[in-house]
Design a protein around this motif. Structure first.
Motif, PDB file in Angstrom:
ATOM      1  N   LEU A 101       0.833  -1.206   0.000  1.00  0.00           N
ATOM      2  CA  LEU A 101       0.000   0.000   0.000  1.00  0.00           C
ATOM      3  C   LEU A 101       0.869   1.258   0.000  1.00  0.00           C
ATOM      4  CD1 LEU A 101      -2.923   1.085   0.173  1.00  0.00           C
ATOM      5  CD2 LEU A 101      -2.613   1.136   2.648  1.00  0.00           C
ATOM      6  N   ILE A 102       1.896   1.273   0.855  1.00  0.00           N
ATOM      7  CA  ILE A 102       2.785   2.442   0.945  1.00  0.00           C
ATOM      8  C   ILE A 102       3.490   2.697  -0.383  1.00  0.00           C
ATOM      9  CG2 ILE A 102       4.940   3.295   1.973  1.00  0.00           C
ATOM     10  CD1 ILE A 102       3.985   1.974   4.615  1.00  0.00           C
ATOM     11  N   TYR A 103       4.099   1.645  -0.955  1.00  0.00           N
ATOM     12  CA  TYR A 103       4.843   1.915  -2.181  1.00  0.00           C
ATOM     13  C   TYR A 103       3.922   2.233  -3.357  1.00  0.00           C
ATOM     14  CZ  TYR A 103       4.737  -2.556  -4.839  1.00  0.00           C
ATOM     15  OH  TYR A 103       4.378  -3.633  -5.580  1.00  0.00           O
ATOM     16  N   LYS A 104       2.720   1.669  -3.379  1.00  0.00           N
ATOM     17  CA  LYS A 104       1.794   2.010  -4.467  1.00  0.00           C
ATOM     18  C   LYS A 104       1.319   3.457  -4.355  1.00  0.00           C
ATOM     19  CE  LYS A 104       0.348  -2.476  -5.961  1.00  0.00           C
ATOM     20  NZ  LYS A 104      -0.534  -3.041  -6.922  1.00  0.00           N
ATOM     21  N   VAL A 105       1.038   3.905  -3.140  1.00  0.00           N
ATOM     22  CA  VAL A 105       0.643   5.305  -2.948  1.00  0.00           C
ATOM     23  C   VAL A 105       1.794   6.214  -3.365  1.00  0.00           C
ATOM     24  CG1 VAL A 105       0.137   7.063  -1.193  1.00  0.00           C
ATOM     25  CG2 VAL A 105      -1.112   4.900  -1.183  1.00  0.00           C
ATOM     26  N   LEU A 106       3.011   5.900  -2.920  1.00  0.00           N
ATOM     27  CA  LEU A 106       4.164   6.724  -3.301  1.00  0.00           C
ATOM     28  C   LEU A 106       4.369   6.736  -4.813  1.00  0.00           C
ATOM     29  CD1 LEU A 106       6.737   5.907  -0.488  1.00  0.00           C
ATOM     30  CD2 LEU A 106       5.649   8.109  -0.941  1.00  0.00           C
ATOM     31  N   LYS A 107       4.226   5.595  -5.445  1.00  0.00           N
ATOM     32  CA  LYS A 107       4.413   5.536  -6.901  1.00  0.00           C
ATOM     33  C   LYS A 107       3.391   6.403  -7.631  1.00  0.00           C
ATOM     34  CE  LYS A 107       6.817   1.188  -7.354  1.00  0.00           C
ATOM     35  NZ  LYS A 107       7.549   0.680  -8.480  1.00  0.00           N
ATOM     36  N   THR A 108       2.141   6.382  -7.172  1.00  0.00           N
ATOM     37  CA  THR A 108       1.122   7.180  -7.854  1.00  0.00           C
ATOM     38  C   THR A 108       1.234   8.665  -7.526  1.00  0.00           C
ATOM     39  OG1 THR A 108      -0.506   6.711  -6.133  1.00  0.00           O
ATOM     40  CG2 THR A 108      -0.513   5.267  -8.050  1.00  0.00           C
ATOM     41  N   LYS A 109       1.818   8.992  -6.372  1.00  0.00           N
ATOM     42  CA  LYS A 109       1.992  10.405  -6.011  1.00  0.00           C
ATOM     43  C   LYS A 109       3.236  11.009  -6.669  1.00  0.00           C
ATOM     44  CE  LYS A 109      -1.505  10.794  -3.221  1.00  0.00           C
ATOM     45  NZ  LYS A 109      -2.657  11.570  -3.577  1.00  0.00           N
ATOM     46  N   THR A 110       4.308  10.220  -6.767  1.00  0.00           N
ATOM     47  CA  THR A 110       5.553  10.765  -7.330  1.00  0.00           C
ATOM     48  C   THR A 110       5.621  10.601  -8.847  1.00  0.00           C
ATOM     49  OG1 THR A 110       6.755   8.691  -6.976  1.00  0.00           O
ATOM     50  CG2 THR A 110       6.869  10.349  -5.214  1.00  0.00           C
ATOM     51  N   VAL A 111       4.920   9.619  -9.382  1.00  0.00           N
ATOM     52  CA  VAL A 111       4.900   9.289 -10.812  1.00  0.00           C
ATOM     53  C   VAL A 111       6.266   9.433 -11.499  1.00  0.00           C
ATOM     54  CG1 VAL A 111       2.426   9.659 -11.143  1.00  0.00           C
ATOM     55  CG2 VAL A 111       3.975  11.565 -11.491  1.00  0.00           C
ATOM     56  N   HIS A 149       4.001   0.746 -13.451  1.00  0.00           N
ATOM     57  CA  HIS A 149       4.441   1.815 -14.342  1.00  0.00           C
ATOM     58  C   HIS A 149       5.549   2.714 -13.803  1.00  0.00           C
ATOM     59  CE1 HIS A 149       1.275   0.827 -17.109  1.00  0.00           C
ATOM     60  NE2 HIS A 149       0.371   0.920 -16.139  1.00  0.00           N
ATOM     61  N   PHE A 150       5.612   2.905 -12.513  1.00  0.00           N
ATOM     62  CA  PHE A 150       6.496   3.934 -11.987  1.00  0.00           C
ATOM     63  C   PHE A 150       7.665   3.364 -11.191  1.00  0.00           C
ATOM     64  CE2 PHE A 150       2.239   5.937 -12.352  1.00  0.00           C
ATOM     65  CZ  PHE A 150       2.541   6.772 -13.422  1.00  0.00           C
ATOM     66  N   SER A 169      11.331   1.270  -4.875  1.00  0.00           N
ATOM     67  CA  SER A 169      11.423  -0.117  -5.310  1.00  0.00           C
ATOM     68  C   SER A 169      10.649  -1.024  -4.349  1.00  0.00           C
ATOM     69  CB  SER A 169      12.882  -0.567  -5.360  1.00  0.00           C
ATOM     70  OG  SER A 169      12.953  -1.966  -5.539  1.00  0.00           O
ATOM     71  N   GLY A 170       9.555  -1.568  -4.828  1.00  0.00           N
ATOM     72  CA  GLY A 170       8.754  -2.486  -4.021  1.00  0.00           C
ATOM     73  C   GLY A 170       9.469  -3.807  -3.771  1.00  0.00           C
ATOM     74  N   HIS A 171      10.220  -4.279  -4.773  1.00  0.00           N
ATOM     75  CA  HIS A 171      10.984  -5.520  -4.587  1.00  0.00           C
ATOM     76  C   HIS A 171      11.956  -5.369  -3.409  1.00  0.00           C
ATOM     77  CE1 HIS A 171       9.590  -6.948  -8.503  1.00  0.00           C
ATOM     78  NE2 HIS A 171      10.154  -8.119  -8.235  1.00  0.00           N
ATOM     79  N   THR A 172      12.659  -4.249  -3.376  1.00  0.00           N
ATOM     80  CA  THR A 172      13.651  -4.026  -2.320  1.00  0.00           C
ATOM     81  C   THR A 172      12.955  -3.857  -0.974  1.00  0.00           C
ATOM     82  OG1 THR A 172      15.083  -2.971  -3.961  1.00  0.00           O
ATOM     83  CG2 THR A 172      15.640  -2.644  -1.642  1.00  0.00           C
ATOM     84  N   LEU A 173      11.857  -3.119  -0.950  1.00  0.00           N
ATOM     85  CA  LEU A 173      11.101  -2.930   0.285  1.00  0.00           C
ATOM     86  C   LEU A 173      10.723  -4.282   0.894  1.00  0.00           C
ATOM     87  CD1 LEU A 173       8.151  -0.481   0.818  1.00  0.00           C
ATOM     88  CD2 LEU A 173       7.945  -2.846   1.497  1.00  0.00           C
ATOM     89  N   HIS A 174      10.131  -5.150   0.080  1.00  0.00           N
ATOM     90  CA  HIS A 174       9.694  -6.441   0.595  1.00  0.00           C
ATOM     91  C   HIS A 174      10.866  -7.351   0.944  1.00  0.00           C
ATOM     92  CE1 HIS A 174       5.845  -5.120  -1.160  1.00  0.00           C
ATOM     93  NE2 HIS A 174       5.375  -5.745  -0.103  1.00  0.00           N
ATOM     94  N   ALA A 175      11.943  -7.289   0.175  1.00  0.00           N
ATOM     95  CA  ALA A 175      13.110  -8.124   0.469  1.00  0.00           C
ATOM     96  C   ALA A 175      13.724  -7.756   1.818  1.00  0.00           C
ATOM     97  CB  ALA A 175      14.141  -7.990  -0.645  1.00  0.00           C
ATOM     98  N   VAL A 176      13.887  -6.470   2.068  1.00  0.00           N
ATOM     99  CA  VAL A 176      14.470  -6.025   3.338  1.00  0.00           C
ATOM    100  C   VAL A 176      13.530  -6.364   4.495  1.00  0.00           C
ATOM    101  CG1 VAL A 176      15.143  -3.984   4.680  1.00  0.00           C
ATOM    102  CG2 VAL A 176      15.944  -4.257   2.323  1.00  0.00           C
ATOM    103  N   VAL A 236      15.446   4.064  -0.913  1.00  0.00           N
ATOM    104  CA  VAL A 236      14.194   4.403  -0.208  1.00  0.00           C
ATOM    105  C   VAL A 236      13.359   3.141   0.023  1.00  0.00           C
ATOM    106  CG1 VAL A 236      12.013   5.675  -0.375  1.00  0.00           C
ATOM    107  CG2 VAL A 236      14.170   6.809  -0.924  1.00  0.00           C
ATOM    108  N   GLY A 237      13.313   2.247  -0.950  1.00  0.00           N
ATOM    109  CA  GLY A 237      12.615   0.977  -0.754  1.00  0.00           C
ATOM    110  C   GLY A 237      13.203   0.196   0.412  1.00  0.00           C
ATOM    111  N   ALA A 238      14.536   0.162   0.502  1.00  0.00           N
ATOM    112  CA  ALA A 238      15.211  -0.542   1.607  1.00  0.00           C
ATOM    113  C   ALA A 238      14.896   0.121   2.945  1.00  0.00           C
ATOM    114  CB  ALA A 238      16.716  -0.583   1.373  1.00  0.00           C
ATOM    115  N   LEU A 239      14.916   1.446   2.978  1.00  0.00           N
ATOM    116  CA  LEU A 239      14.603   2.155   4.226  1.00  0.00           C
ATOM    117  C   LEU A 239      13.168   1.898   4.670  1.00  0.00           C
ATOM    118  CD1 LEU A 239      16.410   5.567   3.565  1.00  0.00           C
ATOM    119  CD2 LEU A 239      17.077   3.782   5.195  1.00  0.00           C
ATOM    120  N   LEU A 240      12.236   1.952   3.735  1.00  0.00           N
ATOM    121  CA  LEU A 240      10.832   1.677   4.067  1.00  0.00           C
ATOM    122  C   LEU A 240      10.669   0.239   4.566  1.00  0.00           C
ATOM    123  CD1 LEU A 240       9.026   3.448   1.084  1.00  0.00           C
ATOM    124  CD2 LEU A 240       8.972   4.145   3.491  1.00  0.00           C
ATOM    125  N   GLY A 241      11.315  -0.698   3.902  1.00  0.00           N
ATOM    126  CA  GLY A 241      11.258  -2.094   4.333  1.00  0.00           C
ATOM    127  C   GLY A 241      11.850  -2.286   5.711  1.00  0.00           C
ATOM    128  N   GLY A 242      12.951  -1.595   5.979  1.00  0.00           N
ATOM    129  CA  GLY A 242      13.573  -1.672   7.305  1.00  0.00           C
ATOM    130  C   GLY A 242      12.683  -1.102   8.394  1.00  0.00           C
TER     131      GLY A 242
END
Length: 183
Positions: free
Chosen positions: A77-87, A107-108, A112-119, A160-166
């Motif tokens: 949810l967080i990364y999708k909201v960020l992706k649609t807001k930052t485009v 699209h955007f 990085s959602g992959h990195t967020l979830h991996a961390v 940023v994806g890594a920080l959010l995941g952490g």
């Protein structure tokens, strides 16, 4: 004016990092390797790690896995909201020197959602079964690298994806005692 100059300098460094890492995708072997890593990072690797936790710790850890799934949902949810807001467009869409090595899932670019979830998965599952870290840490680094090598993300997207995941992982671990979940 100083802020604008700092922003331009940051974007320049970000692009240089992306171009440098994407250069490795000129090798078909490297591209294939990182495509495999990226696809495993879509979920397969993490499902195997969850199964490993159940095997090592027993089904008593089912609640933690459910909590990890809920954390993953919040992360999505967080990364999708960020992706649609930052485009922010993906690097290959904007810079002709960037070679696309794998088709994106959305699209955007930012974050990085992959990195967020991996961390997030590495920290939480590594907290439960530290022995799994010898597999998860290198794989998480490879997932993060794959996103840039394949031309899908800038280094800042991955950081940023890594920080959010952490942050999500720390929240899961810290909140677990209050939700009557033993980690």
């Amino acid at each position: 004016m100083k802020f604008q100059n700092a922003k331009l300098k940051f974007l320049e460094i970000d692009l240089k990092g992306c171009v440098y890492l994407n250069h490795f995708s000129r090798s078909e072997r490297i591209t294939t390797f990182f495509k495999i890593v990226s696809r495993l990072g879509d979920g397969i690797f993490w499902y195997l790690m969850v199964l490993s936790v159940w095997i090592v710790q027993g089904l008593i850890y089912s609640l933690q896995i459910i909590y990890l799934v809920l954390g993953s949902t919040v992360g999505t949810l967080i990364y999708k909201v960020l992706k649609t807001k930052t485009v922010r467009p993906r690097p290959y869409q904007v810079h002709q020197v960037i070679r696309l090595g794998e088709h994106p899932l959305d699209h955007f670019s930012f974050p990085s959602g992959h990195t967020l979830h991996a961390v997030m998965a590495t920290v939480v599952l590594g907290y439960v079964v530290p022995a799994l870290l010898f597999l998860m840490l290198p794989f998480t680094i490879l997932v993060a690298l794959s996103r840039m090598v394949l031309g899908l993300h800038y280094p800042s997207d991955v950081v940023v994806g890594a920080l959010l995941g952490g942050v999500l992982a720390i929240a899961i671990v810290c909140m677990a005692p209050f939700l009557n979940i033993v980690l």
